[in-house]
Design a protein around this motif. Structure first.
Motif, short mmCIF file in Angstrom:
data_model
loop_
_atom_site.label_atom_id
_atom_site.label_comp_id
_atom_site.label_asym_id
_atom_site.label_seq_id
_atom_site.Cartn_x
_atom_site.Cartn_y
_atom_site.Cartn_z
N THR A 185 0.60 -1.34 -0.39
CA THR A 185 -0.31 -0.45 0.24
C THR A 185 1.03 1.23 0.13
N ASP A 186 0.79 2.07 -1.10
CA ASP A 186 1.28 3.42 -0.49
C ASP A 186 1.10 4.74 0.70
N PHE A 187 1.86 3.97 1.44
CA PHE A 187 1.71 4.96 2.69
C PHE A 187 2.12 6.47 2.84
N ASP A 188 0.99 7.28 3.47
CA ASP A 188 1.87 8.27 3.61
C ASP A 188 1.38 9.20 5.22
N PRO A 189 2.83 9.35 5.74
CA PRO A 189 2.41 9.71 7.20
C PRO A 189 1.51 10.53 7.75
N GLU A 190 1.41 11.89 7.09
CA GLU A 190 0.10 12.61 6.80
C GLU A 190 -0.67 11.71 7.06
N GLN A 191 -1.54 11.23 6.36
CA GLN A 191 -2.91 10.44 6.25
C GLN A 191 -2.81 8.92 7.74
N PHE A 192 -1.41 8.60 7.66
CA PHE A 192 -2.08 7.66 8.94
C PHE A 192 -2.42 8.93 10.25
N GLU A 193 -2.40 9.39 10.21
CA GLU A 193 -2.47 10.74 11.26
C GLU A 193 -4.16 10.24 11.60
N ASP A 194 -5.62 9.64 10.17
CA ASP A 194 -6.08 9.70 10.34
C ASP A 194 -6.04 8.25 9.82
N LYS A 195 -5.95 7.11 10.94
CA LYS A 195 -5.44 5.92 9.55
C LYS A 195 -6.10 4.89 9.90
N TYR A 196 -7.77 4.87 10.99
CA TYR A 196 -8.57 4.40 10.79
C TYR A 196 -10.00 4.32 9.56
N ALA A 197 -9.69 5.90 8.94
CA ALA A 197 -10.59 6.38 7.83
C ALA A 197 -9.74 5.85 6.81
N ASN A 198 -8.25 6.02 6.61
CA ASN A 198 -7.39 6.14 5.60
C ASN A 198 -6.56 4.39 5.31
N TYR A 199 -6.80 3.53 6.58
CA TYR A 199 -5.49 2.51 6.65
C TYR A 199 -6.05 1.36 7.03
N PHE A 200 -7.13 1.40 7.29
CA PHE A 200 -8.45 0.63 7.76
C PHE A 200 -8.51 -1.12 7.78
N PRO A 201 -8.05 -1.47 6.61
CA PRO A 201 -8.21 -3.00 6.33
C PRO A 201 -6.57 -3.16 6.27
N GLU A 202 -5.23 -2.25 5.56
CA GLU A 202 -4.17 -2.89 6.66
C GLU A 202 -4.13 -2.94 7.58
N LEU A 203 -4.66 -2.09 8.87
CA LEU A 203 -4.20 -2.13 9.59
C LEU A 203 -4.51 -3.85 10.36
N GLN A 204 -6.03 -3.80 10.20
CA GLN A 204 -7.08 -5.34 9.52
C GLN A 204 -6.00 -6.39 10.18
N GLN A 205 -5.04 -6.47 8.68
CA GLN A 205 -4.14 -7.30 8.56
C GLN A 205 -2.86 -7.54 9.04
N ALA A 206 -2.53 -6.49 9.05
CA ALA A 206 -1.44 -6.45 10.04
C ALA A 206 -1.35 -6.73 11.49
N TYR A 207 -2.65 -6.58 12.08
CA TYR A 207 -3.49 -7.43 13.54
C TYR A 207 -2.85 -8.46 13.34
N LYS A 208 -3.47 -9.29 12.29
CA LYS A 208 -4.21 -10.13 12.44
C LYS A 208 -3.17 -11.00 11.27
#
Length: 106
Positions: free
Chosen positions: A2-25
């Motif tokens: 996934t293209d990662f933008d540190p500024e967008q990670f501040e609102d991580k649940y709106a911008n990267y929720f599927p990726e976060l779920q996958q990392a935890y899983k």
């Protein structure tokens, strides 16, 4: 990846929720293979469910845990030292998965 933008990670649940779920899983699966599954499930459901991933360019990804994580565990008897060892391994696995998914290496 996934293209990662540190500024967008501040609102991580709106911008990267599927990726976060996958990392935890992915981290859960790796840790569950190596340690007692009852303890791993307890950590996942009673500690990590209240954790918060963060990113900064100097330190990379890191996980903020809730206060007193050992005191949150119920339904499993485990010595604090063993708990802390498994929790640390689980957090390390999450951070590693976040680095891999977002292709960000320290």
């Amino acid at each position: 990846m996934t293209d990662f933008d540190p500024e967008q990670f501040e609102d991580k649940y709106a911008n990267y929720f599927p990726e976060l779920q996958q990392a935890y899983k992915n981290a859960f699966s790796r840790i569950n293979e190596r340690y007692d599954s009852t303890l791993v499930h307890a950590i996942d459901q009673q500690v990590l469910n209240e954790s918060e991933p963060f990113y900064d360019e100097d330190d990379g990804f890191w996980i903020e845990l809730p206060d007193d994580p050992y005191d949150r565990i119920t339904g499993v008897v485990v010595e604090k030292e063993q708990f802390e060892h498994v929790l640390e391994a689980h957090v390390d696995a999450i951070e590693t998965e976040l680095e891999r998914i977002f292709d960000v290496r320290d």
